[in-house]
Design a protein around this motif. Structure first.
Motif, short mmCIF file in Angstrom:
data_model
loop_
_atom_site.label_atom_id
_atom_site.label_comp_id
_atom_site.label_asym_id
_atom_site.label_seq_id
_atom_site.Cartn_x
_atom_site.Cartn_y
_atom_site.Cartn_z
N GLU A 42 0.81 -1.23 0.00
CA GLU A 42 0.00 0.00 0.00
C GLU A 42 0.84 1.28 0.00
O GLU A 42 0.55 2.24 -0.73
CB GLU A 42 -0.95 -0.02 1.20
N ARG A 77 -8.05 6.89 -0.11
CA ARG A 77 -7.99 6.91 1.36
C ARG A 77 -8.83 8.06 1.92
O ARG A 77 -9.55 7.90 2.90
CB ARG A 77 -6.54 7.00 1.83
N SER A 89 -7.74 2.83 5.00
CA SER A 89 -6.57 2.46 4.21
C SER A 89 -7.08 1.63 3.03
O SER A 89 -8.21 1.12 3.05
CB SER A 89 -5.59 1.64 5.05
#
Lengths: 231, 246
Positions: free
Chosen positions: A190, A214, A220
């Motif tokens: 990520e 986000r 997330s």
């Protein structure tokens, strides 16, 4: 400039539809996560771009060219399996990559292999899985390609190796190139992603800038992925 | 790119085939010496002689397996991911594999011939060798233009048949690749089918009747060239349009 473009791209295996009318545009200089559960079509899309598969419908182009031996020279592809000839050693592989790929940086590859203390004379078949994975990655990332296609580069490797793999990707890709990383281990990748593509049952569920995603979801990418693909 | 592909295929084959050739040549040396020293009875001689014959037959079988295996491993298994990522046309891959197959078949033939010659040359005395040399010279002297042309045709047609055989194996692998299960069975079936089809066509079309062989030499070339073209097209079509590495 657009590195990868898909227009109405479909691929079916017999009666099973693996990709359904995908429209996608990837710009240069981006690290893009191709995210989705197993069987969502990630590998199929990468294989179509590499011309390991031919589309059933639609069109795919790399730097404006349809997949061919010309685009293969622009793509650095890391498959999701051991693909190196097991009778060769690292020295022979460096020579082979140099022979076939004009953009291969042998000095860079040699430096990375030496940093890992990999025996250049050891045949691939005698290497541990971890070492083999690293050699594959080093060869892939030592090219100055326009498009890096990395299929599950961190699947099945220990956490320390994951860090090494991700650092190698980030530190070695060409700034003007696009990196497409297919994975379902989102939390590990990520932090390096500029964009995320969610593939769901052969269709693009979303394609967004990582920061925007986000901000919009308040989660997330990993958390949002788990929510979308909850069984 | 073709030369580079052939180079790496040659290297892969040599890792298996050269040791086999070395064993065969080594056994021929030992056998020749035993014959020369009149140690040609007893179980040791029997063992060496049997091992030599097994090595000759085995090297032939090994070369067929290796040629087939290089195609299968190099293009249709995991190594195929690398092969098809190279900036090379599918046709070039097939030609490279074909050249490799022909080169190693010729090497195999030469190695067997060399082994037999080694046995003969070591075992024979100088008088026998001189006689053999004179006999060969005499044979060459007897050859007229027609015999030489006939021999050249025989060599060309044998080479084409060899190529047709290799192409058939590649086509069978390619067709079997389209099936998820029972690939070996499919391969065997495909090879059998093509052999039967070819025999039928050769008998009914190429030859004038069951007993008459047409004298036109081009027909002989054609009956090798057409299967080569058909097998190669099938292989190319599947690898280029229907490939699905798993």
């Amino acid at each position: 400039m657009e590195t990868l473009v898909c227009e109405g791209l479909s691929k079916s295996y017999g009666s099973k539809l693996a990709l359904n009318r995908i429209d996608l545009r990837l710009e240069e200089g981006r690290i893009v996560g191709l995210l989705g559960p197993n069987g969502s079509g990630k590998t199929t899309l990468i294989k179509l771009a590499s011309r390991l598969l031919v589309p059933s419908e639609g069109r795919i182009t790399i730097c404006g060219e349809e997949p061919s031996e010309i685009t293969k020279a622009l793509i650095s592809y890391l498959p999701d399996r051991n693909f190196l000839p097991d009778w060769m050693n690292s020295e022979e592989l460096l020579q082979m990559y140099g022979d076939f790929f004009g953009d291969f940086d042998e000095v860079k590859a040699l430096e990375m292999l030496n940093n890992l203390n990999i025996d250049m004379k050891m045949p691939i078949k005698k290497m541990s899985k971890g070492t083999r994975d690293k050699v594959q990655l080093i060869l892939t990332m030592s090219r100055h390609a326009k498009l890096y296609l990395l299929d599950e580069p961190i699947a099945g490797v220990d956490p320390a190796s994951r860090d090494y793999i991700l650092n190698t990707i980030i530190n070695n890709y060409d700034e003007e190139a696009t990196v497409l990383i297919s994975t379902h281990l989102i939390s590990d990748v990520e932090s390096v992603l500029d964009e995320a593509i969610f593939l769901k049952e052969g269709e693009i569920f979303l394609h967004k800038n990582s920061d925007e995603l986000r901000e919009e979801t308040g989660k997330s990418i990993d958390e949002y992925f788990r929510e979308v693909f909850r069984c | 790119m073709l030369g580079k592909l052939v180079k790496y295929d040659f290297k892969a084959m040599s890792k298996i085939m050269f040791p086999i050739f070395m064993v065969m040549l080594g056994l021929s040396l030992v056998l020749g010496l035993m014959l020369k020293l009149r140690l040609d009875n007893g179980w040791v001689f029997g063992f060496i002689a049997t091992a030599f014959i097994v090595a000759m037959i085995g090297s032939g079988i090994a070369s067929i397996i290796c040629i087939s295996n290089r195609f299968n491993q190099g293009l249709l298994k995991n190594e195929g991911y690398l092969s098809f990522a190279l900036p090379v046309k599918t046709g070039t891959h097939i030609i490279a594999k074909l050249l490799n197959g022909v080169i190693w078949s010729v090497f195999e033939g030469l190695a067997v011939l060399a082994s037999i010659c080694i046995v003969g040359m070591i075992a024979a005395n100088s008088k026998e060798l001189l006689e053999a040399y004179r006999f060969i010279l005499k044979m060459f002297g007897l050859m007229d233009k027609d015999v030489i042309i006939g021999l050249l045709h025989a060599v060309s047609l044998s080479t084409l048949e060899l190529i047709a055989g290799v192409c058939l194996i590649y086509a069978a692998y390619a067709i079997a690749h389209l099936f998820e299960k029972h690939k070996s069975l499919v391969m065997a079936g495909v090879i059998l089918l093509f052999i039967v089809l070819r025999t039928m066509l050769t008998t009914n079309v190429i030859f004038s009747d069951a007993f008459g062989i047409r004298p036109e030499i081009w027909l002989w070339y054609l009956q090798s060239l057409i299967p080569i073209a058909v097998y190669t097209f099938i292989t190319w079509f599947i690898l280029d349009k229907r490939l699905n590495l798993e």
